[in-house]
Design a protein around this motif. Sequence first.
Motif, PDB file in Angstrom:
ATOM      1  N   ALA A   1       1.019  -1.265   0.054  1.00  0.00           N
ATOM      2  CA  ALA A   1      -0.002  -0.061   0.027  1.00  0.00           C
ATOM      3  C   ALA A   1       0.886   1.101  -0.213  1.00  0.00           C
ATOM      4  O   ALA A   1       1.838   1.293   0.721  1.00  0.00           O
ATOM      5  CB  ALA A   1      -0.963  -0.117   1.305  1.00  0.00           C
ATOM      6  N   GLU A   2       0.677   2.166  -0.798  1.00  0.00           N
ATOM      7  CA  GLU A   2       1.384   3.366  -0.884  1.00  0.00           C
ATOM      8  C   GLU A   2       0.668   4.320   0.496  1.00  0.00           C
ATOM      9  O   GLU A   2       1.549   5.101   1.084  1.00  0.00           O
ATOM     10  CB  GLU A   2       0.839   4.305  -2.157  1.00  0.00           C
ATOM     11  CG  GLU A   2       1.619   3.421  -3.285  1.00  0.00           C
ATOM     12  CD  GLU A   2       1.349   4.376  -4.618  1.00  0.00           C
ATOM     13  OE1 GLU A   2       1.309   5.372  -4.588  1.00  0.00           O
ATOM     14  OE2 GLU A   2       1.736   3.947  -5.781  1.00  0.00           O
ATOM     15  N   ASP A   3      -0.590   4.217   0.934  1.00  0.00           N
ATOM     16  CA  ASP A   3      -1.038   4.861   2.163  1.00  0.00           C
ATOM     17  C   ASP A   3      -1.336   3.863   3.184  1.00  0.00           C
ATOM     18  O   ASP A   3      -2.430   3.311   2.988  1.00  0.00           O
ATOM     19  CB  ASP A   3      -2.123   5.605   1.528  1.00  0.00           C
ATOM     20  CG  ASP A   3      -2.619   6.522   2.997  1.00  0.00           C
ATOM     21  OD1 ASP A   3      -2.264   6.250   4.024  1.00  0.00           O
ATOM     22  OD2 ASP A   3      -3.171   7.647   2.691  1.00  0.00           O
ATOM     23  N   VAL A   4      -0.418   3.361   3.877  1.00  0.00           N
ATOM     24  CA  VAL A   4      -0.490   2.116   4.838  1.00  0.00           C
ATOM     25  C   VAL A   4      -1.797   2.640   5.804  1.00  0.00           C
ATOM     26  O   VAL A   4      -2.513   1.575   6.086  1.00  0.00           O
ATOM     27  CB  VAL A   4       0.923   1.882   5.602  1.00  0.00           C
ATOM     28  CG1 VAL A   4       0.483   0.730   6.490  1.00  0.00           C
ATOM     29  CG2 VAL A   4       1.601   1.422   4.685  1.00  0.00           C
ATOM     30  N   SER A   5      -1.835   3.718   6.304  1.00  0.00           N
ATOM     31  CA  SER A   5      -3.017   4.154   7.337  1.00  0.00           C
ATOM     32  C   SER A   5      -4.419   3.700   6.647  1.00  0.00           C
ATOM     33  O   SER A   5      -5.204   3.450   7.122  1.00  0.00           O
ATOM     34  CB  SER A   5      -2.968   5.397   7.763  1.00  0.00           C
ATOM     35  OG  SER A   5      -1.617   5.453   8.583  1.00  0.00           O
ATOM     36  N   ARG A   6      -4.562   4.336   5.372  1.00  0.00           N
ATOM     37  CA  ARG A   6      -5.645   4.022   4.580  1.00  0.00           C
ATOM     38  C   ARG A   6      -5.968   2.660   4.387  1.00  0.00           C
ATOM     39  O   ARG A   6      -7.100   2.033   4.686  1.00  0.00           O
ATOM     40  CB  ARG A   6      -5.622   5.043   3.281  1.00  0.00           C
ATOM     41  CG  ARG A   6      -6.822   4.913   2.525  1.00  0.00           C
ATOM     42  CD  ARG A   6      -6.534   5.654   1.318  1.00  0.00           C
ATOM     43  NE  ARG A   6      -7.808   5.729   0.617  1.00  0.00           N
ATOM     44  CZ  ARG A   6      -7.894   5.723  -0.776  1.00  0.00           C
ATOM     45  NH1 ARG A   6      -6.678   5.817  -1.494  1.00  0.00           N
ATOM     46  NH2 ARG A   6      -9.044   5.685  -1.499  1.00  0.00           N
ATOM     47  N   ALA A   7      -4.955   1.888   4.122  1.00  0.00           N
ATOM     48  CA  ALA A   7      -5.182   0.571   3.647  1.00  0.00           C
ATOM     49  C   ALA A   7      -5.614  -0.171   5.040  1.00  0.00           C
ATOM     50  O   ALA A   7      -6.516  -1.043   5.074  1.00  0.00           O
ATOM     51  CB  ALA A   7      -3.906  -0.247   3.279  1.00  0.00           C
TER      52      ALA A   7
ATOM     53  N   VAL B   1       0.040  -5.765   6.072  1.00  0.00           N
ATOM     54  CA  VAL B   1       0.018  -4.377   5.109  1.00  0.00           C
ATOM     55  C   VAL B   1       1.116  -3.946   5.156  1.00  0.00           C
ATOM     56  O   VAL B   1       1.785  -3.770   6.191  1.00  0.00           O
ATOM     57  CB  VAL B   1      -0.974  -3.487   5.567  1.00  0.00           C
ATOM     58  CG1 VAL B   1      -1.071  -2.359   4.546  1.00  0.00           C
ATOM     59  CG2 VAL B   1      -2.486  -4.210   5.208  1.00  0.00           C
ATOM     60  N   TYR B   2       1.911  -3.389   4.102  1.00  0.00           N
ATOM     61  CA  TYR B   2       3.160  -2.756   4.230  1.00  0.00           C
ATOM     62  C   TYR B   2       3.432  -1.634   3.145  1.00  0.00           C
ATOM     63  O   TYR B   2       2.599  -1.590   2.356  1.00  0.00           O
ATOM     64  CB  TYR B   2       4.482  -3.722   4.213  1.00  0.00           C
ATOM     65  CG  TYR B   2       4.577  -4.457   2.706  1.00  0.00           C
ATOM     66  CD1 TYR B   2       5.379  -3.762   1.716  1.00  0.00           C
ATOM     67  CD2 TYR B   2       3.861  -5.425   2.051  1.00  0.00           C
ATOM     68  CE1 TYR B   2       5.492  -4.411   0.474  1.00  0.00           C
ATOM     69  CE2 TYR B   2       3.806  -5.936   0.849  1.00  0.00           C
ATOM     70  CZ  TYR B   2       4.853  -5.198   0.021  1.00  0.00           C
ATOM     71  OH  TYR B   2       4.983  -5.780  -1.062  1.00  0.00           O
ATOM     72  N   SER B   3       4.103  -0.763   3.514  1.00  0.00           N
ATOM     73  CA  SER B   3       4.748   0.427   2.740  1.00  0.00           C
ATOM     74  C   SER B   3       5.447   0.156   1.421  1.00  0.00           C
ATOM     75  O   SER B   3       6.520  -0.669   1.479  1.00  0.00           O
ATOM     76  CB  SER B   3       5.476   1.502   3.673  1.00  0.00           C
ATOM     77  OG  SER B   3       5.536   2.762   2.869  1.00  0.00           O
ATOM     78  N   THR B   4       4.702   0.549   0.272  1.00  0.00           N
ATOM     79  CA  THR B   4       5.516   0.449  -0.947  1.00  0.00           C
ATOM     80  C   THR B   4       5.509   1.623  -1.757  1.00  0.00           C
ATOM     81  O   THR B   4       4.670   2.399  -1.526  1.00  0.00           O
ATOM     82  CB  THR B   4       4.805  -0.834  -1.514  1.00  0.00           C
ATOM     83  OG1 THR B   4       5.563  -1.238  -2.983  1.00  0.00           O
ATOM     84  CG2 THR B   4       3.251  -0.402  -1.810  1.00  0.00           C
TER      85      THR B   4
ATOM     86  N   LYS C   1       2.317  -3.543  -7.047  1.00  0.00           N
ATOM     87  CA  LYS C   1       1.046  -4.027  -7.150  1.00  0.00           C
ATOM     88  C   LYS C   1       0.391  -5.262  -6.825  1.00  0.00           C
ATOM     89  O   LYS C   1       1.488  -6.164  -7.080  1.00  0.00           O
ATOM     90  CB  LYS C   1       0.794  -3.406  -8.617  1.00  0.00           C
ATOM     91  CG  LYS C   1       0.827  -2.025  -9.002  1.00  0.00           C
ATOM     92  CD  LYS C   1      -0.021  -1.068  -8.426  1.00  0.00           C
ATOM     93  CE  LYS C   1       0.401   0.361  -8.922  1.00  0.00           C
ATOM     94  NZ  LYS C   1      -0.135   1.500  -8.029  1.00  0.00           N
ATOM     95  N   GLY C   2      -0.363  -5.523  -6.112  1.00  0.00           N
ATOM     96  CA  GLY C   2      -1.061  -6.776  -5.914  1.00  0.00           C
ATOM     97  C   GLY C   2      -0.311  -7.387  -4.612  1.00  0.00           C
ATOM     98  O   GLY C   2       0.725  -6.997  -4.354  1.00  0.00           O
TER      99      GLY C   2
END
Length: 76
Positions: free
Chosen positions: A12-18, A53-56, A60-61
């Motif tokens: 996820a680019e936005d980890v908090s949102r994910a 969930v991790y920051s990237t 994708k995927g």
Amino acid sequence: MAGKLVHFELPAEDVSRAKSFWSGVLGWSFGDSAMPDFEYYMVQTGPDQGGAVYSTQGEKGPIVYFDTDDIDASIV
């Protein structure tokens, strides 16, 4: 058990949102990140199954890990 999904990772680019999304959709509760300077939040989804969930930046995927009795035989 061979073939059982044992772990998954959701980039996820936005980890908090994910984390908020997956918590709202599936009721998951994420632990604190145990890795300094890296956002990697784990969740337990079954007795011997979980994910993170991790920051990237651009991946994708999901990444999925399965159990196997014999890795060499499984990849042939």
